[in-house]
Every structure is written in structure tokens, then in C-alpha cells.
Write an enzyme that holds these catalytic residues in place. Structure first.
Site, PDB file in Angstrom:
ATOM      1  N   GLU A  51       0.876  -1.169   0.000  1.00  0.00           N
ATOM      2  CA  GLU A  51       0.000   0.000   0.000  1.00  0.00           C
ATOM      3  C   GLU A  51       0.913   1.219   0.000  1.00  0.00           C
ATOM      4  O   GLU A  51       1.646   1.469   0.965  1.00  0.00           O
ATOM      5  CB  GLU A  51      -0.915   0.033   1.233  1.00  0.00           C
ATOM      6  CG  GLU A  51      -1.872   1.217   1.197  1.00  0.00           C
ATOM      7  CD  GLU A  51      -2.676   1.379   2.482  1.00  0.00           C
ATOM      8  OE1 GLU A  51      -3.504   2.318   2.526  1.00  0.00           O
ATOM      9  OE2 GLU A  51      -2.480   0.610   3.435  1.00  0.00           O
ATOM     10  N   ASP A  76       4.895   4.934   3.720  1.00  0.00           N
ATOM     11  CA  ASP A  76       4.513   6.342   3.788  1.00  0.00           C
ATOM     12  C   ASP A  76       5.656   7.107   4.440  1.00  0.00           C
ATOM     13  O   ASP A  76       6.435   6.543   5.212  1.00  0.00           O
ATOM     14  CB  ASP A  76       3.229   6.516   4.607  1.00  0.00           C
ATOM     15  CG  ASP A  76       2.487   7.805   4.271  1.00  0.00           C
ATOM     16  OD1 ASP A  76       1.368   7.720   3.737  1.00  0.00           O
ATOM     17  OD2 ASP A  76       3.026   8.892   4.537  1.00  0.00           O
ATOM     18  N   ASP A 125      -1.616  12.100  -3.434  1.00  0.00           N
ATOM     19  CA  ASP A 125      -1.600  13.499  -3.844  1.00  0.00           C
ATOM     20  C   ASP A 125      -1.798  13.544  -5.366  1.00  0.00           C
ATOM     21  O   ASP A 125      -1.025  12.928  -6.104  1.00  0.00           O
ATOM     22  CB  ASP A 125      -0.258  14.130  -3.468  1.00  0.00           C
ATOM     23  CG  ASP A 125      -0.233  15.643  -3.663  1.00  0.00           C
ATOM     24  OD1 ASP A 125      -0.932  16.140  -4.571  1.00  0.00           O
ATOM     25  OD2 ASP A 125       0.502  16.312  -2.926  1.00  0.00           O
ATOM     26  N   ASP A 161     -10.371  10.627  -5.217  1.00  0.00           N
ATOM     27  CA  ASP A 161     -11.540  11.497  -5.334  1.00  0.00           C
ATOM     28  C   ASP A 161     -11.324  12.517  -6.434  1.00  0.00           C
ATOM     29  O   ASP A 161     -12.234  13.276  -6.764  1.00  0.00           O
ATOM     30  CB  ASP A 161     -11.775  12.246  -4.019  1.00  0.00           C
ATOM     31  CG  ASP A 161     -10.663  13.259  -3.761  1.00  0.00           C
ATOM     32  OD1 ASP A 161      -9.495  12.830  -3.691  1.00  0.00           O
ATOM     33  OD2 ASP A 161     -10.953  14.463  -3.654  1.00  0.00           O
TER      34      ASP A 161
END
Length: 227
Positions: A51, A76, A125, A161
Site C-alpha cells: 500500500e 509512507d 496526492d 476522489d
């Protein structure tokens, strides 16, 4: 820096499932688990799913619970966010979970050739400004990095999104002739199109940001393609 963040950074250092070298440059990283994740950390031959930009690790943890016969690694740069997923894995004794703290640019320092079987990129992002498309995690330069660590035909999942990022990803699929397995401009409205199993995985596991976007009435987009 807030006290909470400092506390989480300190706790990350005690977790057996978190790896965060002090350096951030690829050339300086000598990571002992590179090419040896299965043998030396997970102690099995199960497929490894990444991920990328994992945030709080919602997909890392959510899928680890569902698929105990697969291994999951979240990556991350934000240690305070990553702490949440790492702590949950420790508390729930999920032995098929790990986290790496660093920029995704340096992914090849952590994984060997053909070590990864699947990649998830939830709500990265979108880099909407002109001239920043090479920073998008589905750009050709990043996909080449993924190919250097992934098995042939590895599937990449993008959830976003951002309509512009969704359209950019679809363009990349067409331009670079990646194999398209599924796509949706409105995930929650297209259960039949996506199929029962895929729809469940896309809607029953929600990231922190996804919940915020849904409350705002935004549509969630999805692309699944093979590299």
C-alpha cells in the site's frame, strides 16, 4: 512538533513491524530485508501486497484481516500517520503486516526484483498543478519503479476522489498499453459493474480521507490495471 507526534515517533521505534532508516536518500540505504521479506520477516512464501502512501494503513490492515494467507506492507513518509496502522497490527497480533517509513521515490531500495505481487495506491496526492504530472504515483516513471520490484503482470489499484487524476490514469493505461481490468468514475454507484468481490473490497475498507470525501459528497474513482 506536537507532543503527540513525538510520542508516536518514539513508539514507532519500538514496533517490530516498522522500518524507518534515518537516511532518506536511495543511494545511502542498505536495507537488509530487500529481496528477503518472505524469508526473513514474514517467514512464509505468501504473496506481498504494497500500500503506497498508506497514511494510517487502512488498506494494509483491512486486507491483512481478510486475507491471512497474504502479506501486506504499507509505505509512507508520515510517521505519525503510519503509527496508527502499526499499532493496530501489534495490538491485534497481525503477523502478516509491516510498514516502511520513507518516500515512495526510494521504493527500489526496499524491495528486490519480482518481490511484490500487488500494489494499492489509495488517495495519493493528485499534483493538480501543470508540470507536476511526473510526481503522480501512476505516471510512467513510477510504474517503471514498480516493474523493477514486481512480478510480471502485477495489478495496480488506484482509488481517488480527484477526477483529473482518474482521467490521467486512464490515459496512462491507454498510452502505455497496460492491461485494464476494471475502472469506475463512481465506485459507490457501480456495484454491478465492479462485481461483488471487488465492490466489497473497495467500499467496506475506507481510508480516513475517503470518509471525509464521501461526507463532502464527492465521487470516488477507481482504476485497476496490470503492469
Amino acid at each position: 512538533m506536537g507532543h503527540n507526534k513525538l510520542k508516536r515517533f518514539a513508539e514507532n521505534a519500538t514496533f517490530p513491524n516498522v522500518f524507518q532508516p534515518e537516511v532518506t536518500g536511495d543511494a545511502k540505504i542498505s536495507f537488509p530485508l530487500k529481496g528477503k521479506w518472505n524469508a526473513d520477516f514474514f517467514k512464509n512464501n505468501n504473496p506481498i501486497i504494497l500500500e503506497l502512501g498508506c497514511g494510517k494503513g487502512e488498506y494494509t490492515i483491512g486486507q491483512a484481516r481478510r486475507f491471512p494467507n497474504k502479506n501486506f506492507i504499507g509505505m509512507d513518509i508520515k510517521g505519525a500517520r503510519l503509527w496508527r496502522g502499526a499499532k493496530t497490527a501489534v495490538d491485534e497480533k497481525l503477523t502478516n503486516v509491516a510498514f516502511v517509513r520513507n518516500r515512495i521515490d526510494f521504493i527500489e531500495a526496499y524491495f528486490g526484483p519480482a518481490e511484490v505481487s500487488e500494489i494499492w495506491i489509495p488517495f495519493p496526492d493528485p499534483y493538480p498543478r501543470q508540470g507536476k504530472t511526473e510526481k503522480r504515483l501512476v505516471s510512467a516513471s513510477f510504474v517503471q519503479r514498480y516493474r523493477n520490484i514486481a512480478k510480471p503482470g502485477t495489478i495496480v489499484h488506484l482509488k481517488t476522489d480527484n477526477e483529473g487524476l482518474y482521467e490521467f490514469c486512464m490515459e496512462q493505461v491507454e498510452t502505455n498499453k497496460y492491461k485494464l481490468f476494471a475502472n469506475s468514475a463512481d465506485v459507490y454507484a457501480e456495484a454491478e459493474k465492479l462485481g461483488e468481490e471487488r465492490y466489497a473490497l473497495l467500499t467496506q475498507i475506507q481510508t480516513y480521507y475517503e470518509k471525509q470525501f464521501l461526507l463532502q459528497g464527492k465521487k470516488i474513482h477507481y482504476v485497476e490495471f496490470g503492469i
